[in-house]
Design an enzyme around this catalytic site. Structure first.
Site, mmCIF file in Angstrom:
data_model
loop_
_atom_site.group_PDB
_atom_site.id
_atom_site.type_symbol
_atom_site.label_atom_id
_atom_site.label_comp_id
_atom_site.label_asym_id
_atom_site.label_seq_id
_atom_site.Cartn_x
_atom_site.Cartn_y
_atom_site.Cartn_z
ATOM 1 C CG ASN A 71 -11.118 -1.291 -1.099
ATOM 2 O OD1 ASN A 71 -12.232 -1.196 -1.601
ATOM 3 N ND2 ASN A 71 -10.816 -0.736 0.073
ATOM 4 C CB CYS A 93 -18.222 -0.022 -0.208
ATOM 5 S SG CYS A 93 -17.170 1.437 0.048
ATOM 6 C CE1 TYR A 102 -11.432 6.009 -1.578
ATOM 7 C CE2 TYR A 102 -13.652 5.981 -0.669
ATOM 8 C CZ TYR A 102 -12.335 5.576 -0.625
ATOM 9 O OH TYR A 102 -11.915 4.727 0.372
ATOM 10 N NE ARG A 115 -3.528 2.406 2.578
ATOM 11 C CZ ARG A 115 -4.520 2.599 3.444
ATOM 12 N NH1 ARG A 115 -4.807 1.683 4.341
ATOM 13 N NH2 ARG A 115 -5.219 3.717 3.414
ATOM 14 C CG HIS A 126 -13.864 3.506 -3.334
ATOM 15 N ND1 HIS A 126 -12.600 3.103 -2.972
ATOM 16 C CD2 HIS A 126 -14.679 3.112 -2.312
ATOM 17 C CE1 HIS A 126 -12.643 2.500 -1.795
ATOM 18 N NE2 HIS A 126 -13.899 2.488 -1.376
#
Length: 420
Positions: free
Chosen positions: A144, A164, A244, A90, A194
């Protein structure tokens, strides 16, 4: 009823455990199996889970195992919450795209594509093993990028629904602002994972009074501050975008901010170390307050509600990720959208939605095309497929950036890409 959690050693898991304990009348779990290859971490989480169950008087049994096949055997539902490559991957997703002046984020843009390429093959392998060990189990995907992962699962014929926490987060925030119970707030929530907008905020049910204009008029500053978008923009749109959308509506501003501060991955990694130290305390039998800052707020409530509806056939309305099947007529039927749907024992059926303004429909169509190319790259590999997906993404779009980002993505993820 048996539930299995793949990625049970996650620091998220106590949030989920707390929900199972509090909402046991909604979802009467008899056995909860936490599955994770990280044995030390898994035992830490498992011990805390047992203490939380005991404190709240939950009679269910908590089992921990590193054996996926044994863990999912005969499960009624399997929840996926894994992170291939961990926080180290990440950290990369959130940093190298910034070198090209593009957003560095783990679920969208180049970083999101990298996560999809690492994740989809692993999830599909897990799903096939679930199909063999628990053929009637529902797979609830919280991993995700949820839209792409869920699309991969559904196209492979799995009994899967994507989940989500954006919608339930808005529901709770709006309920607090309006001083009503969360159950009384229903959202006209539509888009892609998102990439969603609240087109309406209804009181009392899906067909109740739309109080979104009142919400923006009376609480516009609070909503705008939460989204880090200017209130005049929200008033011009007349809808509430998910946070987002800031990556699209304020891209350059976000890039400057990301370059000037530590990555979210670094923040989360530090938080996880602190959480794991707390979890090791044998006196701890509740989820710590710090967990609320970790992300995934209200995940447990959403997961419990979805699992209960699927396993008990309640037919209630929830926001999920599922095949479009004509809901948005400008998208293919096998696109995965995020919207309100009726949820029952036979699966989910999206509710009709009003025609989307071209301002939103155009972006949804563009990102759906990107997700199609991203899934193709995740399934079949190859540099050219990665390049095509990056070139198609609205946050990238320029061939020079796409070329550079393709090379960086492959270089940073080679150990996770079988074809590289």
């Amino acid at each position: 009823m048996k539930l299995a959690v793949v990625g049970g050693g996650s620091t998220y898991t106590p949030e989920l455990i707390d929900g199972f304990a509090r909402l046991r009348e909604t979802l009467p779990v008899e056995e909860l199996t936490l599955i994770d290859p990280a044995a030390d971490r898994l035992e830490l989480i498992g011990a805390l889970a047992r203490r939380i169950f005991a404190r709240q008087g939950h009679p269910g049994r908590v089992v921990t195992t590193g054996d996926l096949d044994a863990g999912v055997a005969d499960a009624d539902a399997v929840l996926l919450q894994l992170r291939v490559g961990g926080q180290a991957a990440r950290q990369q997703d959130e940093t190298w795209p910034l070198e090209c002046g593009c957003v560095g984020q783990e679920t969208t843009g180049a970083g999101g594509l990298a996560k999809a390429l690492r994740t989809v093959p692993v999830v599909l392998d897990i799903a096939e093993r679930v199909r063999g060990a628990a053929p009637h189990a529902w797979i609830i995907d919280f991993t995700n990028p949820v839209g792409i992962v869920t699309r991969a699962l559904l196209k492979a014929g799995h009994r899967a629904v994507g989940l989500c926490n954006v919608a339930i987060g808005f529901q709770r925030k709006f309920a607090a602002l309006l001083d009503v119970a969360p159950a009384d707030v229903h959202l006209d929530h539509v888009g892609l994972n998102h990439l969603t907008w609240e087109l309406g905020v209804r009181l009392g049910g899906p067909h109740g009074e739309d109080v979104l204009p009142k919400l923006l008029a009376e609480h516009g500053d609070a909503v705008a501050t939460d989204l880090k978008l200017p209130r005049p923009l929200l008033e011009r749109l007349g809808v509430v975008p998910s946070y987002y959308l800031r990556y699209y509506y304020a891209h350059d501003e976000v890039v400057r901010e990301l370059r000037e501060k530590p990555s979210r991955a670094a923040e989360v990694a530090a938080m996880e170390r602190e959480l794991l130290a707390l979890y090791a305390d044998p006196a701890l039998d509740t989820k710590p307050e710090l967990l609320a800052k970790r992300g995934g707020a209200f995940y447990s409530e959403a997961a419990v509600a979805l699992a209960s509806s699927l396993l008990r056939g309640t037919g209630d309305v929830q926001v999920v990720n599922a095949f479009n099947n004509g809901t948005l007529p400008f998208l293919p039927d096998d696109a995965v959208i995020e919207t309100q749907a009726t949820v029952g024992a036979d699966g989910v059926t999206p509710l009709p939605v009003p025609a989307l303004d071209p301002l939103y429909a155009g972006l949804v169509a563009d990102v759906t095309a990107y997700e199609d190319l991203a899934l193709d790259a995740a399934l079949r590999g190859g540099r050219e497929r990665v390049f095509r997906a990056l070139l198609a993404h609205p946050l990238i779009g320029q061939y020079a950036y796409a070329e550079t980002l393709t090379d960086q993505l492959i270089a940073h993820n080679r150990e996770h890409l079988a074809w590289a």
